[in-house]
Design a protein around this motif. Structure first.
Motif, PDB file in Angstrom:
ATOM      1  N   VAL A 184     -21.777  42.606 -41.386  1.00 24.22           N
ATOM      2  CA  VAL A 184     -20.323  42.611 -41.559  1.00 24.22           C
ATOM      3  C   VAL A 184     -19.948  41.692 -42.721  1.00 24.22           C
ATOM      4  CG1 VAL A 184     -18.101  42.169 -40.468  1.00 24.22           C
ATOM      5  CG2 VAL A 184     -20.032  42.976 -39.077  1.00 24.22           C
ATOM      6  N   PRO A 185     -19.371  42.202 -43.794  1.00 22.51           N
ATOM      7  CA  PRO A 185     -18.893  41.324 -44.874  1.00 22.51           C
ATOM      8  C   PRO A 185     -17.831  40.365 -44.332  1.00 22.51           C
ATOM      9  CG  PRO A 185     -18.980  43.618 -45.597  1.00 22.51           C
ATOM     10  CD  PRO A 185     -19.181  43.624 -44.104  1.00 22.51           C
ATOM     11  N   THR A 186     -18.054  39.073 -44.549  1.00 24.25           N
ATOM     12  CA  THR A 186     -17.226  38.045 -43.914  1.00 24.25           C
ATOM     13  C   THR A 186     -16.836  36.990 -44.942  1.00 24.25           C
ATOM     14  OG1 THR A 186     -18.415  38.404 -41.826  1.00 24.25           O
ATOM     15  CG2 THR A 186     -17.151  36.360 -42.029  1.00 24.25           C
ATOM     16  N   ARG A 187     -15.562  36.686 -45.018  1.00 24.87           N
ATOM     17  CA  ARG A 187     -15.078  35.658 -45.933  1.00 24.87           C
ATOM     18  C   ARG A 187     -15.210  34.276 -45.296  1.00 24.87           C
ATOM     19  NH1 ARG A 187      -9.319  38.403 -46.714  1.00 24.87           N
ATOM     20  NH2 ARG A 187      -9.738  38.612 -44.468  1.00 24.87           N
ATOM     21  N   ARG A 212     -18.532  28.233 -28.514  1.00 23.18           N
ATOM     22  CA  ARG A 212     -19.758  27.869 -29.223  1.00 23.18           C
ATOM     23  C   ARG A 212     -19.469  27.039 -30.470  1.00 23.18           C
ATOM     24  NH1 ARG A 212     -23.713  33.236 -28.769  1.00 23.18           N
ATOM     25  NH2 ARG A 212     -23.416  33.561 -26.506  1.00 23.18           N
ATOM     26  N   PHE A 213     -18.222  27.055 -30.915  1.00 22.94           N
ATOM     27  CA  PHE A 213     -17.837  26.312 -32.120  1.00 22.94           C
ATOM     28  C   PHE A 213     -16.936  25.124 -31.791  1.00 22.94           C
ATOM     29  CE2 PHE A 213     -18.679  30.712 -33.189  1.00 22.94           C
ATOM     30  CZ  PHE A 213     -19.515  30.607 -34.290  1.00 22.94           C
ATOM     31  N   GLU A 214     -16.814  24.771 -30.521  1.00 21.14           N
ATOM     32  CA  GLU A 214     -15.842  23.761 -30.113  1.00 21.14           C
ATOM     33  C   GLU A 214     -16.172  22.379 -30.658  1.00 21.14           C
ATOM     34  OE1 GLU A 214     -13.213  22.647 -26.156  1.00 21.14           O
ATOM     35  OE2 GLU A 214     -15.066  23.792 -25.937  1.00 21.14           O
ATOM     36  N   GLU A 215     -17.425  22.106 -30.944  1.00 19.82           N
ATOM     37  CA  GLU A 215     -17.806  20.801 -31.494  1.00 19.82           C
ATOM     38  C   GLU A 215     -17.915  20.818 -33.011  1.00 19.82           C
ATOM     39  OE1 GLU A 215     -17.856  18.305 -29.403  1.00 19.82           O
ATOM     40  OE2 GLU A 215     -17.461  19.742 -27.780  1.00 19.82           O
ATOM     41  N   THR A 216     -17.530  21.917 -33.630  1.00 13.90           N
ATOM     42  CA  THR A 216     -17.621  22.039 -35.089  1.00 13.90           C
ATOM     43  C   THR A 216     -16.367  21.445 -35.712  1.00 13.90           C
ATOM     44  OG1 THR A 216     -18.884  24.085 -34.803  1.00 13.90           O
ATOM     45  CG2 THR A 216     -17.960  23.663 -36.980  1.00 13.90           C
ATOM     46  N   LEU A 217     -16.529  20.391 -36.479  1.00 20.61           N
ATOM     47  CA  LEU A 217     -15.384  19.626 -36.976  1.00 20.61           C
ATOM     48  C   LEU A 217     -14.735  20.231 -38.215  1.00 20.61           C
ATOM     49  CD1 LEU A 217     -16.723  15.987 -36.476  1.00 20.61           C
ATOM     50  CD2 LEU A 217     -15.341  17.400 -34.921  1.00 20.61           C
ATOM     51  N   ALA A 218     -15.475  21.054 -38.949  1.00 21.75           N
ATOM     52  CA  ALA A 218     -14.936  21.701 -40.145  1.00 21.75           C
ATOM     53  C   ALA A 218     -15.261  23.189 -40.060  1.00 21.75           C
ATOM     54  CB  ALA A 218     -15.534  21.088 -41.408  1.00 21.75           C
ATOM     55  N   TRP A 219     -14.661  23.951 -40.970  1.00 25.90           N
ATOM     56  CA  TRP A 219     -14.907  25.388 -40.941  1.00 25.90           C
ATOM     57  C   TRP A 219     -16.400  25.689 -40.911  1.00 25.90           C
ATOM     58  CZ3 TRP A 219     -12.420  29.632 -39.874  1.00 25.90           C
ATOM     59  CH2 TRP A 219     -11.023  29.685 -39.997  1.00 25.90           C
ATOM     60  N   PRO A 220     -16.874  26.469 -39.949  1.00 32.48           N
ATOM     61  CA  PRO A 220     -18.293  26.821 -39.939  1.00 32.48           C
ATOM     62  C   PRO A 220     -18.603  27.774 -41.085  1.00 32.48           C
ATOM     63  CG  PRO A 220     -17.130  28.034 -38.227  1.00 32.48           C
ATOM     64  CD  PRO A 220     -16.142  27.065 -38.812  1.00 32.48           C
ATOM     65  N   PRO A 221     -19.667  27.538 -41.835  1.00 32.63           N
ATOM     66  CA  PRO A 221     -20.025  28.495 -42.878  1.00 32.63           C
ATOM     67  C   PRO A 221     -20.420  29.831 -42.261  1.00 32.63           C
ATOM     68  CG  PRO A 221     -21.759  26.855 -42.591  1.00 32.63           C
ATOM     69  CD  PRO A 221     -20.597  26.402 -41.761  1.00 32.63           C
ATOM     70  N   GLU A 225     -25.582  32.796 -37.143  1.00 39.69           N
ATOM     71  CA  GLU A 225     -26.576  32.221 -36.229  1.00 39.69           C
ATOM     72  C   GLU A 225     -26.057  32.172 -34.794  1.00 39.69           C
ATOM     73  OE1 GLU A 225     -29.216  28.106 -35.676  1.00 39.69           O
ATOM     74  OE2 GLU A 225     -27.928  28.365 -37.423  1.00 39.69           O
ATOM     75  N   ALA A 226     -24.782  31.867 -34.629  1.00 39.01           N
ATOM     76  CA  ALA A 226     -24.225  31.712 -33.284  1.00 39.01           C
ATOM     77  C   ALA A 226     -23.883  33.034 -32.611  1.00 39.01           C
ATOM     78  CB  ALA A 226     -22.968  30.836 -33.350  1.00 39.01           C
ATOM     79  N   ASP A 284      -9.272  24.585 -36.395  1.00 39.13           N
ATOM     80  CA  ASP A 284      -9.052  23.943 -35.106  1.00 39.13           C
ATOM     81  C   ASP A 284     -10.111  24.469 -34.143  1.00 39.13           C
ATOM     82  OD1 ASP A 284      -8.269  22.970 -32.669  1.00 39.13           O
ATOM     83  OD2 ASP A 284      -6.311  23.970 -32.627  1.00 39.13           O
ATOM     84  N   PRO A 285     -11.124  23.653 -33.816  1.00 41.69           N
ATOM     85  CA  PRO A 285     -12.209  24.155 -32.970  1.00 41.69           C
ATOM     86  C   PRO A 285     -11.790  24.456 -31.536  1.00 41.69           C
ATOM     87  CG  PRO A 285     -12.442  21.791 -33.318  1.00 41.69           C
ATOM     88  CD  PRO A 285     -11.339  22.247 -34.228  1.00 41.69           C
ATOM     89  N   ARG A 286     -10.621  24.000 -31.145  1.00 37.82           N
ATOM     90  CA  ARG A 286     -10.132  24.254 -29.790  1.00 37.82           C
ATOM     91  C   ARG A 286      -8.960  25.240 -29.779  1.00 37.82           C
ATOM     92  NH1 ARG A 286     -11.519  20.390 -26.027  1.00 37.82           N
ATOM     93  NH2 ARG A 286      -9.474  20.506 -25.008  1.00 37.82           N
ATOM     94  N   PHE A 287      -8.906  26.068 -30.816  1.00 37.25           N
ATOM     95  CA  PHE A 287      -7.779  26.999 -30.950  1.00 37.25           C
ATOM     96  C   PHE A 287      -7.620  27.897 -29.729  1.00 37.25           C
ATOM     97  CE2 PHE A 287     -11.313  29.686 -32.075  1.00 37.25           C
ATOM     98  CZ  PHE A 287     -10.928  30.954 -31.660  1.00 37.25           C
ATOM     99  N   PHE A 288      -8.737  28.256 -29.110  1.00 38.17           N
ATOM    100  CA  PHE A 288      -8.703  29.234 -28.016  1.00 38.17           C
ATOM    101  C   PHE A 288      -8.075  28.681 -26.751  1.00 38.17           C
ATOM    102  CE2 PHE A 288     -12.685  26.959 -27.993  1.00 38.17           C
ATOM    103  CZ  PHE A 288     -12.914  26.648 -26.662  1.00 38.17           C
ATOM    104  N   ARG A 289      -7.761  27.383 -26.743  1.00 32.12           N
ATOM    105  CA  ARG A 289      -7.081  26.786 -25.592  1.00 32.12           C
ATOM    106  C   ARG A 289      -5.557  26.852 -25.732  1.00 32.12           C
ATOM    107  NH1 ARG A 289     -10.848  24.380 -22.484  1.00 32.12           N
ATOM    108  NH2 ARG A 289     -12.849  23.832 -23.445  1.00 32.12           N
TER     109      ARG A 289
END
Length: 260
Positions: free
Chosen positions: A82-85, A24-33, A39-40, A5-10
């Motif tokens: 940072v190891p990230t899943r 920065r991820f609000e327009e990302t429609l699927a899980w960002p890799p 990068e962000a 949910d790209p708008r989870f923080f709301r």
């Protein structure tokens, strides 16, 4: 698993410290890799985020020495990543906290690395089967803490209220501008995701500072990051989890209007 949910923080005003980074991820429609997360956020975080490698299997009765450089905190402190899943709320929120509180996260993982390295020695055959009290305290700080910036003159009053579990007294201090609450633990942020949230109490790190407190959110975040990093680098701090006090993770208690 909760869907992306790209708008989870709301969903909650308690997300306010990480709101700008999350946006920065609000327009990302699927899980960002993980590469997109790096990068962000890497410039603000001061570390890189890389896909967590699979854990090597230890075959048979082999007792080869543990590779210290492969441990989580060593990846961060020594190698700077940072190891990230992938597609993990827990790890994504951790990255947002890194980008928001970089000095504190860096100090925390440096101390965790030193604490474990001191226990393991040069060529350990196995990891300890349990953490020390210091490691427990630092893990709780990392995962489940709430930072409470407080005007120095009011800090003893707030500390006494925390000791007495007098939530309304702390709420009044926040409402009057004598204290500002900022969620730090990424597991706490994760707990805010479900529509029906469980009742959770957060471990409080009380951070006294000269008043008046900033009334602007970014300034509060910078001050909290600096104060917490200073506390973490002070020997002996956060080493007695049994002395930690807590507050409910509740917008009505923790969200003053001045920084929102």
């Amino acid at each position: 698993m909760i869907a992306w949910d790209p708008r989870f923080f709301r969903k909650s005003t308690l997300y306010w410290p990480i709101r700008d980074m999350a946006a920065r991820f609000e327009e990302t429609l699927a899980w960002p890799p993980v590469e997109a997360v790096d990068e962000a956020l890497s410039e603000a975080a001061g570390v890189h985020f890389r896909l967590q490698p699979p854990r090597p299997r230890r075959r048979g009765r082999s007792r080869a020495p543990v590779d210290l450089s492969s441990l989580y905190d060593a990846r961060i402190h020594v190698e700077g990543w940072v190891p990230t899943r992938a597609a993990s709320w827990h790890d994504f929120l951790n990255a947002l906290v890194w980008a928001t509180f970089p000095a504190s996260k860096r100090a925390l993982h440096a101390r965790q690395h030193r604490a474990l390295s001191a226990r393991l020695g040069d060529a350990p055959r196995a990891l300890p089967d349990r953490r020390t009290r210091e490691q427990d305290g630092l893990a709780l700080l990392d995962e489940g803490s709430l930072l409470l910036l407080a005007v120095e003159e009011r800090a003893p009053v707030i500390a006494a209220a925390l000791e007495a579990r007098d939530v309304s007294a702390v709420q009044n201090e926040i409402s009057e501008g004598s204290a500002v609450a900022l969620v730090f633990g990424h597991a706490l942020y994760e707990s805010l995701l479900p529509d029906e949230r469980p009742s959770i109490w957060a471990m409080v790190a009380l951070l006294p500072c000269p008043g008046p407190l900033p009334t602007e959110g970014d300034a509060c975040i910078r001050l909290a990051d600096a104060r917490l990093a200073e506390r973490i680098t002070t020997p002996g701090t956060f080493s007695q989890p049994e002395t930690f006090r807590s507050l409910p993770l509740d917008e009505r208690v923790l969200c003053g209007a001045s920084v929102l």
